[in-house]
Design a protein around this motif. Sequence first.
Motif, PDB file in Angstrom:
ATOM      1  N   THR A 101       0.845  -1.193   0.000  1.00  0.00           N
ATOM      2  CA  THR A 101       0.000   0.000   0.000  1.00  0.00           C
ATOM      3  C   THR A 101       0.877   1.239   0.000  1.00  0.00           C
ATOM      4  O   THR A 101       2.082   1.176   0.237  1.00  0.00           O
ATOM      5  CB  THR A 101      -0.922   0.015   1.232  1.00  0.00           C
ATOM      6  N   PHE A 128      -6.145  -7.641  -2.665  1.00  0.00           N
ATOM      7  CA  PHE A 128      -7.448  -7.469  -3.309  1.00  0.00           C
ATOM      8  C   PHE A 128      -7.795  -8.749  -4.043  1.00  0.00           C
ATOM      9  O   PHE A 128      -6.920  -9.502  -4.465  1.00  0.00           O
ATOM     10  CB  PHE A 128      -7.507  -6.237  -4.221  1.00  0.00           C
ATOM     11  N   TYR A 160     -11.162  -4.625  -2.527  1.00  0.00           N
ATOM     12  CA  TYR A 160      -9.964  -4.472  -1.707  1.00  0.00           C
ATOM     13  C   TYR A 160     -10.205  -5.015  -0.298  1.00  0.00           C
ATOM     14  O   TYR A 160     -11.310  -4.923   0.238  1.00  0.00           O
ATOM     15  CB  TYR A 160      -9.560  -2.998  -1.610  1.00  0.00           C
TER      16      TYR A 160
END
Length: 203
Positions: free
Chosen positions: A132, A140, A154
Motif C-alpha cells: 500500500t 485485493f 480491496y
Amino acid sequence: MIIYGSKVAHLKSEQSRRATCESCSTKGSIVFSVFSKHAHIFWIPLFPVGKKGVSECQHCKNVLTMKEMPADFKEEYKKIKSGTKPPVWQFSGLILIVLLVSWGMYSSGEQTKRELSYLAEPQIGDVYEFKTGSSYYSTFKILAVSNDSLHIAYNTYETDRIGDVDKIDKASNYLGEKYAISRQQAQKMYEDKEVYDINRKEP
C-alpha cells in the motif's frame, strides 16, 4: 544464538620405513598423521580451512609438529600431505547452502511462471498481495473478469508485516466497495513490484 567455530578431523596416518627418531634413534618407528581443520556452524561442517600434521615415534612416543620436524621428516610429511584430500563431508554445509540456493532460485522461477499465467488468464477468486502507499501490505480479490477489466474488492485490513498478509485474507474482509481496474493496470502493478504475489486456490 549462532554457534560457529572450527574443528579438526584426522585424515590419514602413514608409517615411514626410513625415518629415524631423533629422540631414541629408532628407525622405521615414525608415523606421520595428517589432520584437516574445517569451519562449522551449528556443528555442520562448512568447508576445510587447512591441513596440519604431526610425527609420532611409536617407540618413545615423541611427537613433533610440522615446524619442529627435521628437514627429512618435513619432506616425507609434505608428500603424504599433498596426496591427502579433505573428505567430502567437510564440504557438507557448503553443499547444503548451494542446494538450498539452487532450490530457492528454481522455486522462484516456477512461482514467477505461475504468476505470469495468472495475469494472462485471471480467474474469479485470485488474490493479489500488494504494497500500500503507506508502506503496509494488503490484498485485493478478483470478483469478476471481463475482456479488458478486473472487477475487484480491496481487503479492508492491512498489516505492517509482509508475513502476516495471509492472516488478513478472509472472505469477511472483502465486503467493502467494489472497483474495476484494467488488465494493463494490474500488469503494470506487477511489473512495478507493487503487486508482489498472486495466489490462486487450485481445485
